[in-house]
Scaffold this active site. Structure first.
Site, PDB file in Angstrom:
ATOM      1  N   SER A 246      26.371  57.615 -27.024  1.00  0.00           N
ATOM      2  CA  SER A 246      24.983  58.210 -26.397  1.00  0.00           C
ATOM      3  C   SER A 246      24.130  56.596 -26.380  1.00  0.00           C
ATOM      4  O   SER A 246      24.407  55.955 -27.334  1.00  0.00           O
ATOM      5  CB  SER A 246      24.314  58.905 -27.190  1.00  0.00           C
ATOM      6  OG  SER A 246      22.716  58.965 -26.844  1.00  0.00           O
TER       7      SER A 246
ATOM      8  N   LYS B 283      23.322  63.401 -20.159  1.00  0.00           N
ATOM      9  CA  LYS B 283      24.772  63.942 -20.105  1.00  0.00           C
ATOM     10  C   LYS B 283      25.424  63.631 -21.235  1.00  0.00           C
ATOM     11  O   LYS B 283      26.136  64.404 -21.684  1.00  0.00           O
ATOM     12  CB  LYS B 283      25.145  63.306 -18.492  1.00  0.00           C
ATOM     13  CG  LYS B 283      24.556  64.022 -17.472  1.00  0.00           C
ATOM     14  CD  LYS B 283      25.052  63.217 -16.089  1.00  0.00           C
ATOM     15  CE  LYS B 283      26.625  63.467 -15.673  1.00  0.00           C
ATOM     16  NZ  LYS B 283      26.634  62.671 -14.480  1.00  0.00           N
TER      17      LYS B 283
ATOM     18  N   TYR C   4      16.247  61.611 -24.568  1.00  0.00           N
ATOM     19  CA  TYR C   4      17.097  61.271 -25.871  1.00  0.00           C
ATOM     20  C   TYR C   4      16.798  62.639 -26.940  1.00  0.00           C
ATOM     21  O   TYR C   4      17.803  62.917 -27.188  1.00  0.00           O
ATOM     22  CB  TYR C   4      16.782  59.978 -26.223  1.00  0.00           C
ATOM     23  CG  TYR C   4      17.570  59.659 -27.531  1.00  0.00           C
ATOM     24  CD1 TYR C   4      18.762  59.488 -27.587  1.00  0.00           C
ATOM     25  CD2 TYR C   4      16.777  59.376 -28.808  1.00  0.00           C
ATOM     26  CE1 TYR C   4      19.453  58.698 -28.462  1.00  0.00           C
ATOM     27  CE2 TYR C   4      17.377  58.945 -30.013  1.00  0.00           C
ATOM     28  CZ  TYR C   4      18.753  58.622 -29.890  1.00  0.00           C
ATOM     29  OH  TYR C   4      19.428  58.340 -31.145  1.00  0.00           O
TER      30      TYR C   4
ATOM     31  N   LYS D  67      19.515  65.256 -27.815  1.00  0.00           N
ATOM     32  CA  LYS D  67      20.160  65.490 -29.058  1.00  0.00           C
ATOM     33  C   LYS D  67      19.883  67.053 -29.769  1.00  0.00           C
ATOM     34  O   LYS D  67      20.584  67.580 -30.651  1.00  0.00           O
ATOM     35  CB  LYS D  67      19.511  64.415 -29.935  1.00  0.00           C
ATOM     36  CG  LYS D  67      20.146  62.986 -29.670  1.00  0.00           C
ATOM     37  CD  LYS D  67      21.395  62.655 -30.136  1.00  0.00           C
ATOM     38  CE  LYS D  67      21.981  61.349 -29.721  1.00  0.00           C
ATOM     39  NZ  LYS D  67      23.314  60.985 -30.241  1.00  0.00           N
TER      40      LYS D  67
HETATM   41  P1  NAD Z   1      24.908  51.699 -28.941  1.00  0.00           P
HETATM   42  O1  NAD Z   1      24.323  51.711 -28.014  1.00  0.00           O
HETATM   43  O2  NAD Z   1      25.273  50.374 -29.873  1.00  0.00           O
HETATM   44  O3  NAD Z   1      26.294  52.760 -29.017  1.00  0.00           O
HETATM   45  C1  NAD Z   1      26.723  53.681 -28.181  1.00  0.00           C
HETATM   46  C2  NAD Z   1      27.886  53.689 -27.593  1.00  0.00           C
HETATM   47  O4  NAD Z   1      28.295  54.828 -26.841  1.00  0.00           O
HETATM   48  C3  NAD Z   1      27.881  52.485 -26.833  1.00  0.00           C
HETATM   49  O5  NAD Z   1      29.208  51.713 -26.978  1.00  0.00           O
HETATM   50  C4  NAD Z   1      27.936  52.954 -25.169  1.00  0.00           C
HETATM   51  O6  NAD Z   1      28.764  52.251 -24.317  1.00  0.00           O
HETATM   52  C5  NAD Z   1      28.799  54.444 -25.463  1.00  0.00           C
HETATM   53  N1  NAD Z   1      28.471  55.368 -24.681  1.00  0.00           N
HETATM   54  C6  NAD Z   1      27.256  55.931 -24.103  1.00  0.00           C
HETATM   55  N2  NAD Z   1      27.259  56.698 -23.230  1.00  0.00           N
HETATM   56  C7  NAD Z   1      28.644  56.962 -23.433  1.00  0.00           C
HETATM   57  C8  NAD Z   1      29.487  57.774 -22.434  1.00  0.00           C
HETATM   58  N3  NAD Z   1      28.863  58.780 -21.550  1.00  0.00           N
HETATM   59  N4  NAD Z   1      30.701  58.077 -22.567  1.00  0.00           N
HETATM   60  C9  NAD Z   1      31.482  57.118 -23.380  1.00  0.00           C
HETATM   61  N5  NAD Z   1      30.718  56.245 -24.194  1.00  0.00           N
HETATM   62  C10 NAD Z   1      29.331  56.316 -24.067  1.00  0.00           C
HETATM   63  O7  NAD Z   1      24.252  52.535 -30.177  1.00  0.00           O
HETATM   64  P2  NAD Z   1      24.530  52.891 -31.664  1.00  0.00           P
HETATM   65  O8  NAD Z   1      23.141  52.666 -32.354  1.00  0.00           O
HETATM   66  O9  NAD Z   1      25.750  52.391 -32.188  1.00  0.00           O
HETATM   67  O10 NAD Z   1      24.402  54.599 -31.688  1.00  0.00           O
HETATM   68  C11 NAD Z   1      25.333  55.603 -31.853  1.00  0.00           C
HETATM   69  C12 NAD Z   1      25.157  56.892 -32.146  1.00  0.00           C
HETATM   70  O11 NAD Z   1      24.278  57.088 -33.433  1.00  0.00           O
HETATM   71  C13 NAD Z   1      24.328  57.214 -30.890  1.00  0.00           C
HETATM   72  O12 NAD Z   1      24.550  58.872 -30.693  1.00  0.00           O
HETATM   73  C14 NAD Z   1      23.018  57.245 -31.388  1.00  0.00           C
HETATM   74  O13 NAD Z   1      21.867  58.317 -30.658  1.00  0.00           O
HETATM   75  C15 NAD Z   1      23.002  57.774 -33.096  1.00  0.00           C
HETATM   76  N6  NAD Z   1      21.716  57.113 -33.647  1.00  0.00           N
HETATM   77  C16 NAD Z   1      21.675  55.673 -33.890  1.00  0.00           C
HETATM   78  C17 NAD Z   1      20.596  55.302 -34.580  1.00  0.00           C
HETATM   79  C18 NAD Z   1      20.522  54.002 -35.137  1.00  0.00           C
HETATM   80  O14 NAD Z   1      19.518  53.464 -35.626  1.00  0.00           O
HETATM   81  N7  NAD Z   1      21.365  52.868 -34.888  1.00  0.00           N
HETATM   82  C19 NAD Z   1      19.622  56.163 -35.198  1.00  0.00           C
HETATM   83  C20 NAD Z   1      19.700  57.539 -34.937  1.00  0.00           C
HETATM   84  C21 NAD Z   1      20.975  58.025 -34.206  1.00  0.00           C
END
Ligand code: NAD
Ligand code: UDP
Length: 319
Positions: free
Chosen positions: A75, A91, A145, A149
């Site tokens: 995501s 999505k 977002y 979620k």
């Molecule tokens: P990020 O953007 O670095 O990584 C997300 C990855 O998902 C990317 O590699 C992207 O290309 C991939 N992606 C997005 N949509 C996709 C799809 N439809 N099909 C396949 N791949 C897809 O973000 P992150 O910080 O690594 O976050 C990872 C997860 O953790 C997310 O679900 C995010 O909501 C959750 N999250 C992260 C944080 C944070 O502080 N980093 C906080 C709360 C939640």
């Protein structure tokens, strides 16, 4: 065991993949590279236990062979990214979670959903325990977002109740560290990159809003413990140390030795005023507490972006 990590090319997904491989498992990454980067996984090119499938989780997913667990992280996660990709974000949370749950059900695999502190919205309870239902604007720009979620959590619980799928839900609070994109737009990467380039640090609003920052290795440890525990309701993971954005800017200036000034910018719509996790549940049930203080995590993050700068990678970015 053989695991699928969706979002494996992203910031958290790539670190989680490293951890699963270090535990001796095999990992199939699934990522459409919307906000992630292949280079986050380039050190695994010659590892026969890892493969990346370039796929969109919003479409039906076919995986060959044994499957023991799915970590669903795919995501957009930075406000800048999900405001740029609002439909893709909805999505990924809705269709992507449905598809990965379907895969888990068909294959008898355990599924861990990466949810977020954003399900609490602009919270009226502080710090936030898992029992708080949140204060979310469903039609505001961040709603794409937050509601994706919240739907993802709801369908995960429904698959557990209706189909007996073995699920876990982690509510992740602001996490930072190496492999964030320099142009990701989140506050830690923005401030570190701005400080290293000698540009003003952009403080949105008056900088009195607070966040709690967890270093990535602490978060990955918590995710792995949760995956292996019998906890089926959402669990907060984050560092309870709470800082105003202005305090964070001052820490980044100190960590980089930069002479950058702080500069005010407009506060984004619906920007939460406070955020801090209540981690009593994770502490009691997983024996988990974050270990890396913010100053230490920031030094490691600065070192990462400093290496990119030495390669000329920060100078080519737009301001
Ligand atoms: P990020 O953007 O670095 O990584 C997300 C990855 O998902 C990317 O590699 C992207 O290309 C991939 N992606 C997005 N949509 C996709 C799809 N439809 N099909 C396949 N791949 C897809 O973000 P992150 O910080 O690594 O976050 C990872 C997860 O953790 C997310 O679900 C995010 O909501 C959750 N999250 C992260 C944080 C944070 O502080 N980093 C906080 C709360 C939640
Ligand atoms: N922020 C800021 N300057 C920036 C980027 C973000 O002041 O260059 C603020 C933002 O308004 C928010 C906080 O920092 O109050 C955390 O923003 P981030 O985008 O990292 O994630 P959020 O917690 O809002 O999802």
């Amino acid at each position: 065991m053989r695991f699928v990590v969706t979002g494996a090319a992203g910031f958290l997904g790539s670190h989680l993949t490293d951890r699963l491989l270090a535990e001796g498992h095999t990992v199939l990454g699934v990522d459409n590279l919307l906000t992630g980067r292949r280079e986050n996984l380039s050190h695994l090119e010659d590892d026969p236990r890892f493969r990346l499938l370039e796929r969109d989780v919003s479409r039906h997913i076919e995986i060959e062979g044994e499957l023991d667990g799915i970590f669903h992280l795919a995501s957009p996660a930075s406000p800048v990214d999900y405001l740029r990709f609002p439909i893709q974000t909805l999505k990924a949370g809705a269709l992507g979670t449905h598809n990965t749950l379907g895969l888990a059900k068909a294959r008898g695999a355990r599924l861990l959903l990466a949810s977020t502190s954003e399900v609490y919205g602009d919270p009226l309870v502080h710090p936030q325990p898992e029992s708080y239902w949140g204060n979310v604007n469903p039609i505001g720009p961040r709603g794409v977002y937050d509601e994706a979620k919240r739907f993802a959590e709801a369908i995960t619980m429904a698959y557990r109740r209706a189909h007996g799928v073995d699920t876990r839900i982690v509510r992740i609070f602001n996490t930072y560290g190496p492999r964030m994109r320099p142009d990701d737009g989140r506050v830690v990467s923005n401030f570190v990159v701005q400080a290293l380039r000698g540009q003003p640090l952009t403080i949105y609003g008056d900088g009195s809003q607070s966040r709690s920052f967890c270093y990535v290795s602490d978060l990955v440890e918590g995710i792995w413990r949760l995956f292996n525990a019998e906890l089926h309701e959402p669990v907060n993971l984050g560092n309870p140390g709470e800082y105003t954005i202005r305090e964070l800017a001052e820490l980044v200036v100190a960590a980089t030795g930069s002479a950058s000034p702080l500069e005010a910018r407009p506060l984004p719509t619906d920007d939460p005023k406070v955020r801090r996790p209540d981690i009593s549940l994770a502490s009691a049930e997983l024996g988990w507490t974050p270990r890396i203080p913010l100053e230490v995590g920031l030094r490691r993050t600065v070192a990462y972006f400093h290496r990119l700068q030495a390669l000329g990678r920060l100078e080519t970015m737009p301001d």
